[in-house]
Design an enzyme around this catalytic site. Structure first.
Site, PDB file in Angstrom:
ATOM      1  N   SER A   1       0.849  -1.199   0.000  1.00 39.00           N
ATOM      2  CA  SER A   1       0.000   0.000   0.000  1.00 39.00           C
ATOM      3  C   SER A   1       0.879   1.242   0.000  1.00 39.00           C
ATOM      4  CB  SER A   1      -0.895   0.007   1.243  1.00 39.00           C
ATOM      5  OG  SER A   1      -1.543   1.252   1.403  1.00 39.00           O
TER       6      SER A   1
ATOM      7  N   TYR B   1      -2.237  -0.328  10.206  1.00 32.71           N
ATOM      8  CA  TYR B   1      -2.234  -0.957   8.882  1.00 32.71           C
ATOM      9  C   TYR B   1      -0.957  -0.584   8.122  1.00 32.71           C
ATOM     10  CZ  TYR B   1      -3.962  -1.882   4.087  1.00 32.71           C
ATOM     11  OH  TYR B   1      -4.131  -2.321   2.798  1.00 32.71           O
TER      12      TYR B   1
ATOM     13  N   LYS C   1       1.969  -2.983   6.270  1.00 30.30           N
ATOM     14  CA  LYS C   1       2.257  -2.873   4.848  1.00 30.30           C
ATOM     15  C   LYS C   1       3.710  -2.497   4.579  1.00 30.30           C
ATOM     16  CE  LYS C   1      -1.591  -4.196   3.077  1.00 30.30           C
ATOM     17  NZ  LYS C   1      -1.660  -5.383   2.207  1.00 30.30           N
TER      18      LYS C   1
END
Length: 285
Positions: free
Chosen positions: A180, A193, A197
């Site tokens: 991401s 998150y 990533k």
């Protein structure tokens, strides 16, 4: 000329897609980016595509959609065309966080074809939204562990467990990790998150370095803000399109195009790289 010669050497008939003859496995692929990648692989004449999700209903719906895409592709080419290549679609219920489900998926591919040419590791969850250190924002160990279990741990173990079949692929097998833009520039709403990533960037480099001598390529895609159900909290008021240099959110097809490139012989000399498709958003550590 070189591209045409390469296609001939690989036995790809004139007019056939660049994934002709390839067996592809895509995790978390009944919706969003994963489904778009599967759709593109159908259009590129993959021999077989294995899609998976945790729910049977979602798998069934996605298989029907992909079979329709395949039928439309065949109709547009005509049955007499040398590039009249039908793609076989397989749908399985598989929770990548469960070892038995991962092995079940791999065993199915082993039984059917005995190889994996393209492995796309797309599964991810986001169980935490908001800041990491604000005492008013509760973060449990279970939430933290869940994100690393799916986003990092299962990605590694799926790659490791599938490796015997990847090694059976004849030409330039490809493993593609989905990271991401948040891996490069942490998004305030997705701080936890973002950490997972960023971990995938390191995993990508580690696997690529280890497997390069075997001619197995490992690369990563870092999508920007893409219009999907998964990213709806960002697109619906979180991040405005105006802050993206290209002035728009990405589409799932934007990412599928990058995956198609990395899966094909067009990227045969590329490994260990992360390709950022984020409309110009900041992408340097």
């Amino acid at each position: 000329m070189k591209s045409a010669e390469t296609r001939i050497q690989q036995g790809i008939p004139p007019g056939a897609g660049k994934l002709y003859g390839k067996v592809c496995v895509i995790t978390a692929s009944t919706d969003g980016i994963g489904f778009a990648i599967a759709s593109r692989f159908v259009q590129e004449d993959a021999l077989a595509i294995y899609i998976s999700s945790r729910k049977q209903e979602n798998v069934n719906k996605a298989v029907l959609k992909l079979e329709k895409i395949n039928q439309d592709k065949l109709a547009s080419k005509g049955s007499s065309s040398p590039s009249h290549v039908s793609t076989v679609i397989y749908g399985l219920v598989a929770h990548v966080g469960k070892r038995e489900d991962r092995l079940g998926l791999i065993d199915k591919v082993r039984s059917d074809y005995g190889k994996i040419d393209v492995l796309v590791l797309n599964a991810a969850v986001s169980t935490l939204y908001g800041p990491l250190m604000d005492p008013k924002h509760e973060i449990t160990e279970a939430q933290w562990d869940k994100m690393f279990e799916i986003n990092v741990k299962s990605t590694f173990f799926m790659a490791r467990e599938a490796m015997p079949l990847v090694r059976k692929a004849e030409q330039s097998p490809s493993i593609i990790l989905i990271s991401s833009i948040a891996a490069y520039d942490s998004l305030p709403a997705l701080a936890a998150y973002s950490v997972t990533k960023t971990s995938l960037l390191a995993l990508n480099r580690a696997l690529a370095a280890e497997l390069a001598a075997e001619k197995i390529r490992v690369n990563c895609i870092a999508p920007g803000i893409i219009r999907t159900r998964f990213s709806s909290k960002l697109t619906e008021g979180g991040i405005k399109e105006e802050v993206i240099p290209m002035g728009r959110y990405g589409t799932t097809e934007d990412i599928a195009s990058v995956a198609s490139f990395l899966a094909s012989a067009d990227s045969s000399y590329i490994t260990g790289e992360t390709l950022v498709a984020a409309g110009g958003m900041r992408s340097r550590l």
